[in-house]
Scaffold this active site. Structure first.
Site, PDB file in Angstrom:
ATOM      1  N   SER A  41       2.288  -8.595   8.847  1.00 57.66           N
ATOM      2  CA  SER A  41       1.775  -7.718   7.805  1.00 57.66           C
ATOM      3  C   SER A  41       2.978  -6.928   7.312  1.00 57.66           C
ATOM      4  O   SER A  41       3.199  -5.783   7.706  1.00 57.66           O
ATOM      5  CB  SER A  41       0.679  -6.790   8.340  1.00 57.66           C
ATOM      6  OG  SER A  41       0.233  -5.910   7.324  1.00 57.66           O
ATOM      7  N   GLU A  65       2.096   2.910  14.882  1.00 59.98           N
ATOM      8  CA  GLU A  65       3.483   2.446  14.770  1.00 59.98           C
ATOM      9  C   GLU A  65       4.396   3.241  15.699  1.00 59.98           C
ATOM     10  O   GLU A  65       4.474   4.466  15.606  1.00 59.98           O
ATOM     11  CB  GLU A  65       3.998   2.561  13.340  1.00 59.98           C
ATOM     12  CG  GLU A  65       5.432   2.104  13.201  1.00 59.98           C
ATOM     13  CD  GLU A  65       5.957   2.110  11.771  1.00 59.98           C
ATOM     14  OE1 GLU A  65       7.166   1.853  11.581  1.00 59.98           O
ATOM     15  OE2 GLU A  65       5.163   2.379  10.855  1.00 59.98           O
ATOM     16  N   LYS A  90      -6.671  -0.117   6.316  1.00 57.09           N
ATOM     17  CA  LYS A  90      -5.483   0.176   7.120  1.00 57.09           C
ATOM     18  C   LYS A  90      -5.354   1.689   7.307  1.00 57.09           C
ATOM     19  O   LYS A  90      -5.572   2.463   6.375  1.00 57.09           O
ATOM     20  CB  LYS A  90      -4.231  -0.354   6.435  1.00 57.09           C
ATOM     21  CG  LYS A  90      -2.939   0.080   7.127  1.00 57.09           C
ATOM     22  CD  LYS A  90      -1.737  -0.072   6.232  1.00 57.09           C
ATOM     23  CE  LYS A  90      -0.571   0.745   6.750  1.00 57.09           C
ATOM     24  NZ  LYS A  90       0.623   0.648   5.894  1.00 57.09           N
ATOM     25  N   ASP A 126       0.804  -1.216   0.000  1.00 56.89           N
ATOM     26  CA  ASP A 126       0.000   0.000   0.000  1.00 56.89           C
ATOM     27  C   ASP A 126       0.840   1.269   0.000  1.00 56.89           C
ATOM     28  O   ASP A 126       0.350   2.345   0.355  1.00 56.89           O
ATOM     29  CB  ASP A 126      -0.928   0.001   1.211  1.00 56.89           C
ATOM     30  CG  ASP A 126      -0.164  -0.080   2.529  1.00 56.89           C
ATOM     31  OD1 ASP A 126       0.735  -0.950   2.640  1.00 56.89           O
ATOM     32  OD2 ASP A 126      -0.460   0.702   3.446  1.00 56.89           O
ATOM     33  N   GLU A 165      -3.230   0.547  13.663  1.00 50.49           N
ATOM     34  CA  GLU A 165      -1.764   0.601  13.568  1.00 50.49           C
ATOM     35  C   GLU A 165      -1.181   1.899  14.129  1.00 50.49           C
ATOM     36  O   GLU A 165      -0.959   2.859  13.394  1.00 50.49           O
ATOM     37  CB  GLU A 165      -1.318   0.435  12.108  1.00 50.49           C
ATOM     38  CG  GLU A 165       0.198   0.450  11.940  1.00 50.49           C
ATOM     39  CD  GLU A 165       0.646   0.371  10.485  1.00 50.49           C
ATOM     40  OE1 GLU A 165       1.864   0.375  10.252  1.00 50.49           O
ATOM     41  OE2 GLU A 165      -0.217   0.311   9.591  1.00 50.49           O
ATOM     42  N   TYR A 200       5.348   6.443   4.326  1.00 49.61           N
ATOM     43  CA  TYR A 200       4.759   5.664   3.244  1.00 49.61           C
ATOM     44  C   TYR A 200       4.310   6.610   2.133  1.00 49.61           C
ATOM     45  O   TYR A 200       3.804   7.673   2.394  1.00 49.61           O
ATOM     46  CB  TYR A 200       3.545   4.885   3.769  1.00 49.61           C
ATOM     47  CG  TYR A 200       3.937   3.544   4.342  1.00 49.61           C
ATOM     48  CD1 TYR A 200       3.820   2.393   3.591  1.00 49.61           C
ATOM     49  CD2 TYR A 200       4.415   3.440   5.640  1.00 49.61           C
ATOM     50  CE1 TYR A 200       4.167   1.161   4.114  1.00 49.61           C
ATOM     51  CE2 TYR A 200       4.776   2.220   6.167  1.00 49.61           C
ATOM     52  CZ  TYR A 200       4.648   1.088   5.399  1.00 49.61           C
ATOM     53  OH  TYR A 200       5.006  -0.132   5.923  1.00 49.61           O
ATOM     54  N   LYS A 252      -1.966  -4.007  14.074  1.00 50.00           N
ATOM     55  CA  LYS A 252      -0.675  -4.029  13.381  1.00 50.00           C
ATOM     56  C   LYS A 252       0.330  -3.256  14.234  1.00 50.00           C
ATOM     57  O   LYS A 252       0.669  -2.110  13.944  1.00 50.00           O
ATOM     58  CB  LYS A 252      -0.786  -3.430  11.977  1.00 50.00           C
ATOM     59  CG  LYS A 252       0.494  -3.573  11.155  1.00 50.00           C
ATOM     60  CD  LYS A 252       0.290  -3.200   9.699  1.00 50.00           C
ATOM     61  CE  LYS A 252       1.604  -3.331   8.932  1.00 50.00           C
ATOM     62  NZ  LYS A 252       1.445  -3.073   7.476  1.00 50.00           N
TER      63      LYS A 252
END
Length: 392
Positions: free
Chosen positions: A330, A221, A179, A67, A219, A392, A261
């Site tokens: 993942s 992170e 996500k 993604d 998620e 990302y 995640k």
């Protein structure tokens, strides 16, 4: 509201957080009116959400994350000398999603919006390529990170505006899970404001996703950046996940219809001592058992810049004894790195690139089952992929 009580029992004060954002507000009652008990619902999609989550959290399988935004995908392509064009992105993602036998090890794939609507060069929809192998299509729905005013140079994740209508459209296009990635930086504090913003944003996204038939991957992170110890990471992770589950409960999110995640609990990337897989497993599972209700079907770890082999070894170590949830992967870079280096953008290398993907997917499948062996791993698989301030 048993889930909220779980969080409050574990939400002791700590000097780094700076405020009691998840504790009971002054003057508020600890009792909820009878009419507010058992209100957690996911609407007409409840049964489908549970089924989707269980399908993704199936034994020996995990998630292939592809993604990356067009800009980030462009960086991957540039590493093998390819221009960042739609045709090149299509060719690379087609290579990944049409790999024969992929569904044996992969249960879900997170797509960027471009890929969700894309077809192969033969005219077949990418989502249909996944469905044919019993792989659930997913979609990245956040709109990226931006600076958070009033914080310590931290960020927040945007994308809630229009999310309901976008989610409904993604569902009609074939997506069944979503996500949303937000981040927490230990070198920046983290501040109470940033943690609360991350938790609240994730909770609102999760509720909206479930309302539109998408299983939300939650998620927050915790970035590897920094020279902090593994004990510091554990403390921050416990605070972050306490806040997240508090707000998930406040937003009536159905825990049986979500997936997590998380980052693994490791020392900072610049810490002088590296932790063994056994240590990472011990700290990570300790954190999860203190914070994550057993109603959650699956924990799908992100690799976060670890080497391919390191991410697999750590996952293997966490599956040496039974866990309350499906503990799997993942991965993006930890599944794709070898593929890119093998493929090199050449059509004649496509089959070899797909074989490289299957090898990494199988290795992580074995790790999910607690049966992985690092014997025969290549030197490339041992190279770290950490990038400071990775986006990302």
């Amino acid at each position: 509201m048993a889930s909220a009580s779980f969080v409050k029992l574990n939400a002791s004060s700590s000097p780094w957080i700076g405020q009691r954002s998840f504790n009971q507000r002054p003057g508020s009652s600890s009792r909820l009116p009878a009419s507010r008990v058992s209100v957690i619902r996911a609407g007409s999609y409840s049964e489908e959400l549970v089924k989707t989550a269980k399908t993704i959290a199936s034994p020996g399988r995990g998630i292939l994350a592809i993604d990356e935004s067009n800009a980030t995908c462009g960086k991957r392509l540039a590493s093998i000398g390819l221009d960042n064009t739609e045709a090149n992105r299509q060719a690379y993602r087609q290579l990944l999603l049409t790999t024969p036998g992929l569904g044996q090890y992969i249960s879900g794939s997170i797509l960027f919006e471009e890929t969700l609507y894309q077809s192969t060069t033969d005219g077949k929809k990418m989502v249909d390529c996944l469905r044919e192998q019993n792989i659930v299509p997913g979609i990245k729905v956040d709109k990226g990170l931006v600076p958070l005013p009033g914080s310590n140079n931290e960020s927040w994740c945007q994308g809630l505006d229009g999310l309901a209508s976008r989610s409904a459209e993604y569902y009609s296009q074939g997506a069944r899970f979503a996500k949303w990635r937000t981040v927490v930086s230990i070198p920046c504090g983290p501040s109470a404001l940033a943690v609360k913003e991350a938790a609240w944003g994730l909770a609102r996204y999760a509720a909206i996703s479930q309302d539109n038939g998408l299983v939300p991957i939650v998620e927050p992170e915790i970035l590897l950046d920094g020279d902090h110890s593994i004990d510091t990471t554990l403390e921050v992770a416990e605070k972050v996940w306490a806040e997240v589950f508090y707000y998930l409960a406040e937003n009536n999110v159905m825990f049986e219809g979500i997936l997590l995640k998380p980052s693994m609990v490791t020392p900072g990337a610049d810490h002088k001592e590296k932790a063994s897989p056994e240590t990472v497993a011990k700290y990570t599972l300790t954190m999860l058992k203190r914070r994550v209700p057993p109603a959650v079907p699956g924990i799908m770890f992100l690799s976060g810049g670890q080497s391919e082999m390191e991410a697999t070894l750590n996952l293997h170590a966490m599956n040496q004894s039974p866990n309350p949830w499906h503990v799997s992967f993942s991965y993006a870079r930890a599944l794709q790195n070898s593929v890119l280096k093998t493929w090199q953008g050449r059509p004649e290398n496509a089959e070899a690139g797909q074989k490289a993907l299957l090898e990494r997917a199988k290795a992580n499948s074995m790790a999910q089952l607690g049966k992985y062996s690092a014997d025969g791993e290549s030197d490339d698989a041992k190279k770290g992929m950490f990038v400071k301030g990775y986006t990302y």
